[in-house]
Design an enzyme around this catalytic site. Structure first.
Site, mmCIF file in Angstrom:
data_model
loop_
_atom_site.group_PDB
_atom_site.id
_atom_site.type_symbol
_atom_site.label_atom_id
_atom_site.label_comp_id
_atom_site.label_asym_id
_atom_site.label_seq_id
_atom_site.Cartn_x
_atom_site.Cartn_y
_atom_site.Cartn_z
ATOM 1 N N HIS A 29 0.835 -1.204 0.000
ATOM 2 C CA HIS A 29 0.000 0.000 0.000
ATOM 3 C C HIS A 29 0.871 1.255 0.000
ATOM 4 O O HIS A 29 0.602 2.212 -0.730
ATOM 5 C CB HIS A 29 -0.904 0.050 1.242
ATOM 6 C CG HIS A 29 -1.940 -1.014 1.290
ATOM 7 N ND1 HIS A 29 -2.086 -1.838 2.386
ATOM 8 C CD2 HIS A 29 -2.890 -1.395 0.403
ATOM 9 C CE1 HIS A 29 -3.089 -2.675 2.174
ATOM 10 N NE2 HIS A 29 -3.589 -2.435 0.967
ATOM 11 N N LYS A 53 -16.715 -7.086 5.785
ATOM 12 C CA LYS A 53 -15.514 -7.891 5.546
ATOM 13 C C LYS A 53 -14.946 -8.487 6.830
ATOM 14 O O LYS A 53 -13.974 -9.233 6.787
ATOM 15 C CB LYS A 53 -14.427 -7.041 4.873
ATOM 16 C CG LYS A 53 -14.675 -6.736 3.423
ATOM 17 C CD LYS A 53 -13.467 -6.026 2.840
ATOM 18 C CE LYS A 53 -13.577 -5.824 1.357
ATOM 19 N NZ LYS A 53 -12.355 -5.194 0.811
ATOM 20 N N ARG A 102 -1.786 -5.711 -8.318
ATOM 21 C CA ARG A 102 -0.639 -6.586 -8.118
ATOM 22 C C ARG A 102 -0.539 -7.619 -9.224
ATOM 23 O O ARG A 102 0.543 -7.989 -9.643
ATOM 24 C CB ARG A 102 -0.758 -7.314 -6.776
ATOM 25 C CG ARG A 102 -0.655 -6.421 -5.577
ATOM 26 C CD ARG A 102 -0.856 -7.246 -4.330
ATOM 27 N NE ARG A 102 -2.115 -7.976 -4.431
ATOM 28 C CZ ARG A 102 -3.130 -7.849 -3.609
ATOM 29 N NH1 ARG A 102 -3.050 -7.033 -2.596
ATOM 30 N NH2 ARG A 102 -4.234 -8.542 -3.770
ATOM 31 N N SER A 140 -2.782 -7.447 2.456
ATOM 32 C CA SER A 140 -3.261 -7.493 3.844
ATOM 33 C C SER A 140 -3.686 -8.903 4.217
ATOM 34 O O SER A 140 -3.507 -9.325 5.364
ATOM 35 C CB SER A 140 -4.439 -6.532 4.023
ATOM 36 O OG SER A 140 -4.027 -5.201 3.858
#
Length: 165
Positions: A29, A53, A102, A140
């Site tokens: 990030h 989430k 990514r 994450s």
């Protein structure tokens, strides 16, 4: 004769929003934040509440992690939010959303989100940035898995975040 421009009605092209759950914020990030900072005068890191989430860290913790990680980065501001990102951007008169990519697997989801956001606000642009190769695998999700199983994750998050944990 000079024309006076009403800047209250013009979206800023010098500001961008980088949103996410940031559960927790990672070196990946931060890589995107640094790249965005080279393009925009101000980058707002918008930490989504994202209760659906079921984040590992509270919203307050995630905002604090991001604030600590970026405290020495001029032009970077951290806020928390619990609305649609499009609504936040519109209310802040910002027309650029930053998203990190990514891998190809990220692209399909991010493309759909970019189109959905644009369908709500035609002036909204999404800029996709890729992290450096050394951070391309960092997520994450990986960090949370390592935390859960007592694995080493120190090299994947900013040192300021480690101090907060």
């Amino acid at each position: 004769m000079d024309k006076k421009v009403d800047t209250n009605n013009i979206a800023s092209y010098k500001k961008a929003i980088y949103s996410g759950t940031f559960d927790p914020i990672t070196n990946g990030h931060m890589d995107i934040v640094r790249r965005a900072s080279n393009i925009f005068d101000e980058v707002i890191i918008a930490v989504a509440k994202s209760e659906r989430k079921s984040p590992m860290f509270s919203h307050e913790q995630r905002v604090k992690f991001a604030q600590e990680a970026t405290k020495n980065m001029p032009g970077v501001k951290v806020i928390g939010f619990d609305t649609l990102l499009v609504e936040l951007a519109t209310s802040m008169k910002i027309n650029t959303i930053i998203r990190g990519l990514r891998a190809v697997s990220d692209f399909e989801y991010e493309l759909q989100m970019g189109y959905a956001n644009s369908s709500i606000n035609k002036n909204l642009e999404t800029l996709y940035l890729m992290p450096t190769l050394e951070n391309a695998f960092v997520s994450s999700t990986i960090v949370r898995e390592l935390i859960l199983f007592n694995g080493s994750f120190c090299h994947l998050v900013p040192k300021e975040v480690l101090k907060c944990m």
